[in-house]
Design a protein around this motif. Structure first.
Motif, PDB file in Angstrom:
ATOM      1  N   HIS A  60       0.836  -1.206   0.000  1.00 28.19           N
ATOM      2  CA  HIS A  60       0.000   0.000   0.000  1.00 28.19           C
ATOM      3  C   HIS A  60       0.872   1.258   0.000  1.00 28.19           C
ATOM      4  N   PHE A  61       1.935   1.240   0.782  1.00 26.53           N
ATOM      5  CA  PHE A  61       2.845   2.390   0.843  1.00 26.53           C
ATOM      6  C   PHE A  61       3.517   2.637  -0.506  1.00 26.53           C
ATOM      7  N   LEU A  62       3.985   1.565  -1.134  1.00 30.01           N
ATOM      8  CA  LEU A  62       4.659   1.709  -2.417  1.00 30.01           C
ATOM      9  C   LEU A  62       3.711   2.213  -3.497  1.00 30.01           C
ATOM     10  N   VAL A  63       2.475   1.724  -3.474  1.00 34.28           N
ATOM     11  CA  VAL A  63       1.483   2.198  -4.446  1.00 34.28           C
ATOM     12  C   VAL A  63       1.232   3.687  -4.251  1.00 34.28           C
ATOM     13  N   GLN A  64       1.006   4.106  -2.993  1.00 35.64           N
ATOM     14  CA  GLN A  64       0.706   5.513  -2.731  1.00 35.64           C
ATOM     15  C   GLN A  64       1.888   6.420  -3.052  1.00 35.64           C
ATOM     16  N   GLU A  65       3.108   5.976  -2.738  1.00 35.64           N
ATOM     17  CA  GLU A  65       4.278   6.790  -3.047  1.00 35.64           C
ATOM     18  C   GLU A  65       4.492   6.912  -4.557  1.00 35.64           C
ATOM     19  N   THR A  66       4.268   5.809  -5.265  1.00 41.65           N
ATOM     20  CA  THR A  66       4.410   5.849  -6.724  1.00 41.65           C
ATOM     21  C   THR A  66       3.389   6.788  -7.340  1.00 41.65           C
ATOM     22  N   ILE A  67       2.156   6.733  -6.841  1.00 44.54           N
ATOM     23  CA  ILE A  67       1.120   7.641  -7.347  1.00 44.54           C
ATOM     24  C   ILE A  67       1.478   9.091  -7.040  1.00 44.54           C
ATOM     25  N   ALA A  68       2.004   9.329  -5.825  1.00 48.20           N
ATOM     26  CA  ALA A  68       2.339  10.698  -5.437  1.00 48.20           C
ATOM     27  C   ALA A  68       3.478  11.268  -6.278  1.00 48.20           C
ATOM     28  N   THR A  69       4.427  10.442  -6.673  1.00 53.60           N
ATOM     29  CA  THR A  69       5.586  10.936  -7.419  1.00 53.60           C
ATOM     30  C   THR A  69       5.431  10.819  -8.929  1.00 53.60           C
ATOM     31  N   GLU A  70       4.634   9.834  -9.410  1.00 52.09           N
ATOM     32  CA  GLU A  70       4.551   9.596 -10.846  1.00 52.09           C
ATOM     33  C   GLU A  70       3.134   9.677 -11.398  1.00 52.09           C
ATOM     34  N   GLY A  71       2.131   9.584 -10.537  1.00 55.54           N
ATOM     35  CA  GLY A  71       0.760   9.630 -11.008  1.00 55.54           C
ATOM     36  C   GLY A  71       0.094   8.264 -10.970  1.00 55.54           C
ATOM     37  N   ALA A  72      -1.252   8.264 -11.061  1.00 55.54           N
ATOM     38  CA  ALA A  72      -2.021   7.029 -10.949  1.00 55.54           C
ATOM     39  C   ALA A  72      -2.351   6.413 -12.306  1.00 55.54           C
ATOM     40  N   TRP A  73      -1.776   6.903 -13.378  1.00 56.37           N
ATOM     41  CA  TRP A  73      -2.074   6.401 -14.720  1.00 56.37           C
ATOM     42  C   TRP A  73      -1.460   5.024 -14.946  1.00 56.37           C
ATOM     43  N   HIS A  74      -2.019   4.294 -15.901  1.00 54.84           N
ATOM     44  CA  HIS A  74      -1.526   2.968 -16.249  1.00 54.84           C
ATOM     45  C   HIS A  74      -0.942   2.905 -17.657  1.00 54.84           C
ATOM     46  N   VAL A  75      -1.485   3.709 -18.573  1.00 54.11           N
ATOM     47  CA  VAL A  75      -1.008   3.715 -19.961  1.00 54.11           C
ATOM     48  C   VAL A  75      -0.802   5.153 -20.410  1.00 54.11           C
ATOM     49  N   ASP A  76       0.310   5.407 -21.079  1.00 55.46           N
ATOM     50  CA  ASP A  76       0.629   6.733 -21.626  1.00 55.46           C
ATOM     51  C   ASP A  76       0.687   6.603 -23.147  1.00 55.46           C
ATOM     52  N   ILE A  77      -0.165   7.370 -23.845  1.00 54.19           N
ATOM     53  CA  ILE A  77      -0.204   7.322 -25.318  1.00 54.19           C
ATOM     54  C   ILE A  77       0.039   8.725 -25.850  1.00 54.19           C
ATOM     55  N   GLY A  78       0.993   8.869 -26.764  1.00 52.76           N
ATOM     56  CA  GLY A  78       1.310  10.160 -27.359  1.00 52.76           C
ATOM     57  C   GLY A  78       1.031  10.168 -28.851  1.00 52.76           C
ATOM     58  N   GLY A  79       0.809  11.369 -29.398  1.00 58.43           N
ATOM     59  CA  GLY A  79       0.569  11.510 -30.834  1.00 58.43           C
ATOM     60  C   GLY A  79      -0.861  11.225 -31.242  1.00 58.43           C
ATOM     61  N   LEU A  80      -1.832  11.492 -30.359  1.00 61.82           N
ATOM     62  CA  LEU A  80      -3.239  11.235 -30.660  1.00 61.82           C
ATOM     63  C   LEU A  80      -3.902  12.455 -31.277  1.00 61.82           C
ATOM     64  N   THR A  81      -4.835  12.200 -32.177  1.00 67.33           N
ATOM     65  CA  THR A  81      -5.705  13.265 -32.676  1.00 67.33           C
ATOM     66  C   THR A  81      -6.931  13.342 -31.770  1.00 67.33           C
ATOM     67  N   GLU A  82      -7.727  14.405 -31.917  1.00 71.25           N
ATOM     68  CA  GLU A  82      -8.926  14.562 -31.104  1.00 71.25           C
ATOM     69  C   GLU A  82      -9.938  13.445 -31.393  1.00 71.25           C
ATOM     70  N   GLU A  83     -10.020  13.001 -32.646  1.00 69.89           N
ATOM     71  CA  GLU A  83     -10.949  11.918 -32.978  1.00 69.89           C
ATOM     72  C   GLU A  83     -10.531  10.627 -32.299  1.00 69.89           C
ATOM     73  N   GLU A  84      -9.237  10.329 -32.296  1.00 69.11           N
ATOM     74  CA  GLU A  84      -8.748   9.109 -31.639  1.00 69.11           C
ATOM     75  C   GLU A  84      -8.959   9.192 -30.131  1.00 69.11           C
ATOM     76  N   LEU A  85      -8.776  10.383 -29.559  1.00 68.24           N
ATOM     77  CA  LEU A  85      -9.030  10.570 -28.129  1.00 68.24           C
ATOM     78  C   LEU A  85     -10.494  10.282 -27.795  1.00 68.24           C
ATOM     79  N   ALA A  86     -11.409  10.745 -28.635  1.00 71.21           N
ATOM     80  CA  ALA A  86     -12.832  10.494 -28.402  1.00 71.21           C
ATOM     81  C   ALA A  86     -13.145   9.009 -28.432  1.00 71.21           C
ATOM     82  N   ASP A  87     -12.498   8.259 -29.322  1.00 75.95           N
ATOM     83  CA  ASP A  87     -12.712   6.810 -29.385  1.00 75.95           C
ATOM     84  C   ASP A  87     -12.241   6.126 -28.108  1.00 75.95           C
ATOM     85  N   ILE A  88     -11.096   6.573 -27.587  1.00 75.31           N
ATOM     86  CA  ILE A  88     -10.558   5.965 -26.359  1.00 75.31           C
ATOM     87  C   ILE A  88     -11.459   6.269 -25.169  1.00 75.31           C
ATOM     88  N   ARG A  89     -12.018   7.473 -25.128  1.00 75.45           N
ATOM     89  CA  ARG A  89     -12.913   7.816 -24.021  1.00 75.45           C
ATOM     90  C   ARG A  89     -14.112   6.873 -23.955  1.00 75.45           C
TER      91      ARG A  89
END
Length: 903
Positions: free
Chosen positions: A46-75
C-alpha cells in the motif's frame, strides 16, 4: 456444548499446563507468522502504491501523438476510469542557430489534478498567461528565461518534408518550422520532474496554465493539426495489457491505433500485482508455495507433536473410557475438543500478535525503510485487510485440524486392554534391544542404557529426531528463501552497487592524469561521500572472422558485415584498468598469473560471460561470447577510419597492436558493476594500460617487437580516447549529488564530464530488493521461534514421560554424572541422525529453490549457505542442551517414591 469428554479434556489440559501452553504458543506463532507476513506485505504494498502515485501519477497507460478523434474513441472504452489530457499548444525555437524547438503544452483539469508536478522554484501557473520552465536561464527565442520575468514566445508548427504536422519523435534536421502567432507569458516557476518528461529529444517541454485547455471543450476544431498526449487510468489494473493489445501494441495484431507512441506504467502496475514477466511470476508463485508449505510443515510438526504426546499420556485414560462404553468416534472427538480449545486461545492471540509485530516492526524500521526506498524520511502506516485476517485464521485452524487428525487415527487401532497396559508405547523385539556394543564398552552402563532406550521405544525417539530435523530444515529453508529470493532479485532487477557516478572523457594526453587526480581529490573531499572507486575504461576494436564468436552470442547480437572491411565483424571489447594493488589482489583471488607486458601483444585476463534473453523459450541464459579458436592467440586490434573526401569514402582498418585473450577469470572484480555488460571484458593493470596507449599512439613505421611483422598506421594518429569512471557511495545521495554535480561542473569546465545517479535510475529495483530482505529476516525470526518451541515441546515432554524410568534408575544408585552421560549420549544419537536427515532435506529444498528461481531468468545456480547451515546446527544443539538441562533439573526435584508409585 458441555459433555463428559469436553470436561475430561479440559481437566487433562489443566493438569498438563506446560504442554498445553506450548501447544497454544505453537498455534499462536503459526497464526502470527502468517498474519505478520501478510500484514507487513500489505502495508508495504500500500505504501509503495501511494508513493508511486504521489511521485509519478495514478495512470496505467501513456499514449502520445493522438488526434482529437482518436481521443474520443478511447474515451468510449468501458475499461477506462479517467483520462488526463496534455495538449500541444505549439513549438517555438530555443535559438536561431541551434536547431532546437521547445514544445509548449497545456493540461486539462484532470491532468493538473492527477499528474504530479515537482516545483523546484516558484509556484504552479494559475491562469493562461503563465508557464513553468524546465530550468533557470533556458533560452527562449535566444533570450534567457527566469522566474518572475515575462517572455515573448513565437508559437508555430513544425512540419515534416511532406507538409504534415510532425510528431515529437519525428523531429529532425529535415523538418520545417512555421511561426503562426506570438504570445506573452509570465514565468511562475521551475519544475523538476513531471510524467510528461522534461524533454522530448529535440527540445524541452514548457507547461502553460490550466485554462489553456478550456477552448478544446465543445470546440475540437481549435486543435486541428495538433496532437495530444493522454495518461489513462484503468478501472482495474489487470485490464491494462488487454487495453494495450486492443489499441496500440502492433504485436497483438489487433491494435486500432497506428503511428503513436505509448508506454506502460510498470512501476505502479508492479506494486498493484500486475507483472508481465511470466518467469518472474512463476518464480514468485513457486517461492510463495514453498514458503506457505514450510510454515505449515513447521506448525504441523509442532502442534502434531503436542497432540501425539497428549495421546500417549491419555492412552490409559482412553482405555478406561473405552472399557465403560466410549466409542472410538467419541474418543477422537475428545482430541478434537483439545484442538478446538487451543485454537480458540491461540488463533485470536496469533492474529493480534501478528498485527502488533508488524506495527512494532514498521514503527522502528519504517522511517529508515522509507528513506532507503525513496531517499527521504517518511512513515509506512500499518494496513490491515479483513480478508487477510480471515485467511490467516482459516489457514491456522486448518493446520491444527491436520495436526490432530494424524494422531487421532491411531485410536482406532488400540484395544481397551492394550490401552490400559500401554502396550502400544513399548514393543520389544529381542534382536532390536541387544544393546551395548561399542557404546557400552566406551561409556559403560549409561551408554548401554542410552542405546537400548533408543531401540526400545522407537516411536518416541523418532518423534524427537523428526522434531530436530524439522527444526533444522525450517531454519535452513528460511535462510535459503532469503538467499535465493535476494539473488533472484539481483538478477532480475540489477540493483546498482553505487549511488552516484561521474565519467571523465579523456584523450590520452599528458594532462589526463592530473585531471583524474584533481577530480578524485574533489570527490573524496565532498562531505557525505563514503567511498570512491576509480576505474579507467576503454574500448578496443578487434575485427573478428566469421565463426570467431559463439553461436549463442551471434544469435542475440548482429552486425552489418558489409560495412566493414573484408566482411569481418566490427567487434569491440571493453577493458577496465585496475590499480596495480587491486590487480594483484584480483589475480590472487582468481588463481591466475600476471601476463607478460612486453612487445606489441597485449595479453589480458578476460571475463567471457554475459546474461542474454532467449526469445525462443522466453528465458535469460548465461552465455559465452568468444569461440575457442580465438582464445590464446594474437588478434589484430586498432581503429577504423574513412578515406576519401570529407572522410566519406571507404572504411579501412588501421592495425595498431595485437591482443590476446590469455587467461579467463571466473568472476569479475568485486567493485565492478557489470549490470549492462554485453561483450567480453578485459581486466588490465596500469602497466598494461600504459602499454596499450603507447602502441595505439605510435606511427606507421613501428615494428612488432616479437614477430617482426610490420604494423600499419596513419601518419597522424587520431587521439585515443578513454574514460575515467568514478563510482561513488553516499548515504544521502540526493543532497550529495546536487552539491557534487555543481562543483564538478565548475572544476572540469574545460573537460567533457558526465554526472549520473544510478541509485535514482534504479530506485524501484532497490525498493524491491530491500522489501525482500526485510520480509525474509522477519520470516527467519518467526521460523526460529517455531523451531525452538517445537524442540522444547518434544524433548521436554518425552523426558517427562520417562519420570518413572529415571526414578527407578536413581533408586538403584545411578549417580548424577551417569545420568548426564546417558542423556548426553542420547543427544549425540539425536543430533547425528537429525544432522544427516536435515542436511539431505536442505540440499533437496535448495535444488527446488534453484529450479524455481533461476530457471528462465539466468543468474547463478545451486546455493548452499554454509554460514546459515552452521548457525542452524549450533542453534538446534543449544536448544536441545538447554531443554534437556531444564527438564532434568525438574525431574531431579521430584520425589523418587511418589514417581514409582504412580500408575
Amino acid at each position: 456444548m458441555r459433555n463428559i469428554f469436553s470436561e475430561i479434556t479440559k481437566r487433562t489440559m489443566m493438569r498438563n499446563r506446560t504442554r498445553t501452553a506450548v501447544t497454544i504458543v505453537g498455534v499462536l506463532l503459526s497464526t502470527a507468522m502468517l498474519t505478520a507476513v501478510a500484514v507487513f506485505a500489505g502495508s508495504l504494498q500500500h505504501f509503495l502504491v501511494q508513493e508511486t502515485i504521489a511521485t509519478e501519477g495514478a495512470w496505467h497507460v501513456d499514449i502520445g501523438g493522438l488526434t482529437e478523434e482518436e481521443l474520443a474513441d478511447i474515451r468510449a472504452d468501458e475499461r477506462v476510469k479517467s483520462i488526463s489530457v496534455v495538449r500541444e499548444e505549439g513549438y517555438f525555437p530555443a535559438d536561431e542557430n541551434d536547431g532546437l524547438y521547445h514544445l509548449l503544452m497545456s493540461r486539462d483539469e484532470t491532468a493538473w489534478r492527477e499528474l504530479p508536478v515537482q516545483v523546484d522554484a516558484g509556484r504552479l501557473p494559475e491562469q493562461a498567461g503563465e508557464i513553468l520552465i524546465p530550468y533557470d536561464g533556458i533560452l527562449v527565442n535566444g533570450q534567457a528565461a527566469h522566474v518572475g520575468e515575462t517572455v515573448s514566445v513565437p508559437l508555430g508548427r513544425v512540419l515534416s518534408p511532406e507538409g504534415e504536422p510532425a510528431k515529437t519523435w519525428e523531429l529532425g534536421a529535415d523538418v520545417r518550422y512555421e511561426e503562426e502567432e506570438t504570445r506573452t507569458f509570465t514565468v511562475t516557476g521551475i519544475y523538476g520532474r513531471i510524467p510528461e518528461s522534461n524533454s522530448y529529444g529535440n527540445g524541452y517541454i514548457f507547461l502553460s496554465g490550466p485554462s489553456d485547455a478550456v477552448k478544446a471543450v465543445g470546440n475540437p476544431g481549435a486543435w486541428e493539426g495538433t496532437y495530444c498526449r493522454v495518461f489513462i487510468e484503468m478501472k482495474k489494473p489487470g485490464q491494462t495489457d488487454g487495453f494495450i493489445a486492443d489499441w496500440v501494441d502492433p504485436a497483438s495484431g489487433r491494435n486500432k491505433l497506428e503511428d503513436v507512441s505509448w508506454s506502460r506504467h510498470d512501476s505502479l502496475l508492479r506494486w498493484q500485482g500486475v507483472l508481465r514477466n511470466e518467469n518472474y511470476i512463476r518464480m514468485l508463485g513457486g517461492m510463495l508455495v514453498i514458503l506457505v508449505a514450510v510454515i505449515m510443515v513447521g506448525s504441523v510438526s509442532l502442534i502434531y507433536n503436542s497432540f501425539s504426546i497428549s495421546l500417549r499420556e491419555r492412552t490409559a485414560q482412553f482405555g478406561l473410557l473405552s472399557s465403560v462404553g466410549a466409542t472410538r468416534k467419541q474418543l477422537r472427538k475428545s482430541l478434537r475438543w483439545e484442538a478446538f480449545f487451543v485454537s480458540a486461545a491461540g488463533i485470536p492471540l496469533g492474529l493480534l500478535a501478528g498485527i502488533m509485530g508488524s506495527a512494532v516492526t514498521l514503527h522502528f524500521i519504517g522511517g529508515g525503510l522509507a528513506a532507503l526506498l525513496y531517499g527521504h524520511e517518511g512513515e509506512i502506516p500499518v494496513r490491515v485487510y479483513p480478508v487477510v485476517l480471515a485467511l490467516a485464521a482459516l489457514l491456522a485452524f486448518a493446520t491444527v485440524l491436520i495436526s490432530v487428525w494424524i494422531p487421532s487415527r491411531r485410536i482406532r487401532k488400540i484395544s481397551p486392554m492394550d490401552a490400559i497396559r500401554a502396550a502400544e508405547d513399548i514393543r520389544i523385539h529381542p534382536r532390536e534391544v541387544k544393546g551395548g556394543g561399542l557404546s557400552g564398552k566406551l561409556l559403560g552402563l549409561p551408554g548401554m542404557l542410552a542405546a537400548k532406550n533408543y531401540r526400545r521405544d522407537r516411536r518416541k525417539y523418532k518423534s524427537t529426531v523428526v522434531s530436530l530435523t524439522v527444526s533444522m530444515v525450517l531454519l535452513m529453508t528460511a535462510a535459503l528463501f532469503m538467499e535465493y529470493l535476494t539473488e533472484a532479485g539481483g538478477v532480475i532487477l540489477d540493483p546498482p552497487r553505487y549511488e552516484l557516478g561521474y565519467t571523465l572523457i579523456l584523450s590520452g594526453g599528458e594532462e589526463d592524469e592530473q585531471a583524474i587526480e584533481d577530480t578524485q581529490r574533489l570527490i573524496e573531499g565532498e562531505p557525505g561521500v563514503e567511498e570512491v572507486w576509480l576505474c579507467r575504461q576503454l574500448s578496443i576494436t578487434i575485427p573478428m572472422e566469421e565463426g570467431a564468436l559463439a553461436s549463442a552470442y551471434t544469435g542475440v547480437y548482429s552486425w552489418n558485415r558489409e560495412s566493414a572491411p573484408d566482411g569481418k565483424v566490427p567487434f569491440t571489447c571493453m577493458a577496465i584498468v585496475l590499480s596495480d594493488e587491486e590487480y594483484a589482489g584480483f589475480l590472487e583471488e582468481q588463481g591466475l598469473s600476471e601476463p607478460e607486458t612486453e612487445g606489441a601483444v597485449l595479453r589480458a585476463v578476460y571475463y567471457d560471460k554475459i546474461r542474454a534473453y532467449d526469445e525462443t523459450d522466453g528465458s535469460y541464459q548465461q552465455i559465452s561470447i568468444l569461440s575457442d579458436e580465438v582464445k590464446h592467440r594474437p588478434l589484430a586490434a586498432g581503429q577504423y577510419r574513412s578515406v576519401g573526401e570529407n572522410d566519406q569514402g571507404e572504411l579501412v582498418f588501421d592495425e595498431k597492436l595485437q591482443v590476446e585473450f590469455d587467461q579467463e577469470a571466473e568472476e569479475l572484480p568485486e567493485k565492478y558493476d557489470a549490470s549492462r555488460l554485453s561483450e567480453p571484458l578485459m581486466i588490465l593493470s596500469k602497466r598494461q594500460f600504459d602499454q596499450y596507449m603507447e602502441l595505439m599512439n605510435r606511427g606507421e613505421d613501428s615494428q612488432d617487437v616479437e614477430s617482426g611483422a610490420e604494423m600499419s598506421g596513419t601518419e597522424e594518429n587520431e587521439p585515443v580516447s578513454y574514460f575515467a569512471e568514478f563510482s561513488i557511495r553516499a548515504k544521502d545521495y540526493r543532497a550529495v549529488g546536487e552539491d557534487l554535480e555543481e562543483k564538478l561542473s565548475d572544476a572540469t569546465r574545460e573537460l567533457d564530464g558526465i554526472f549520473y545517479t544510478p541509485a535514482e535510475d534504479a530506485a524501484l529495483n532497490r525498493q524491491a530488493v530491500a522489501a525482500i530482505q526485510v520480509l525474509c529476516y522477519g520470516f527467519i525470526i518467526l521460523i526460529s521461534l517455531i523451531a525452538m518451541a517445537n524442540v522444547f515441546n518434544t524433548i521436554s515432554t518425552n523426558l517427562m514421560l520417562r519420570r518413572r524410568e529415571f526414578a527407578m534408575l536413581r533408586s538403584v544408585g545411578m549417580t548424577g554424572r551417569a545420568f548426564r552421560l546417558m542423556m548426553g549420549y542420547e543427544c549425540v544419537i539425536y543430533g547425528l541422525r537429525s544432522l544427516v536427515y536435515g542436511t539431505a532435506l536442505s540440499v533437496l529444498i535448495s535444488l527446488a529453490f534453484s529450479r524455481l528461481t533461476f530457471r528462465g531468468i539466468g543468474g547463478g545456480g545451486f546455493l548452499f549457505p554454509w554460514a546459515w547451515f552452521l548457525a542452524s546446527v549450533a542453534g538446534v544443539l543449544v536448544i536441545v542442551s538447554v531443554t534437556m538441562a531444564y527438564t532434568m533439573h525438574k525431574i531431579h526435584g521430584m520425589n523418587i517414591i511418589d514417581e514409582l508409585r504412580k500408575e
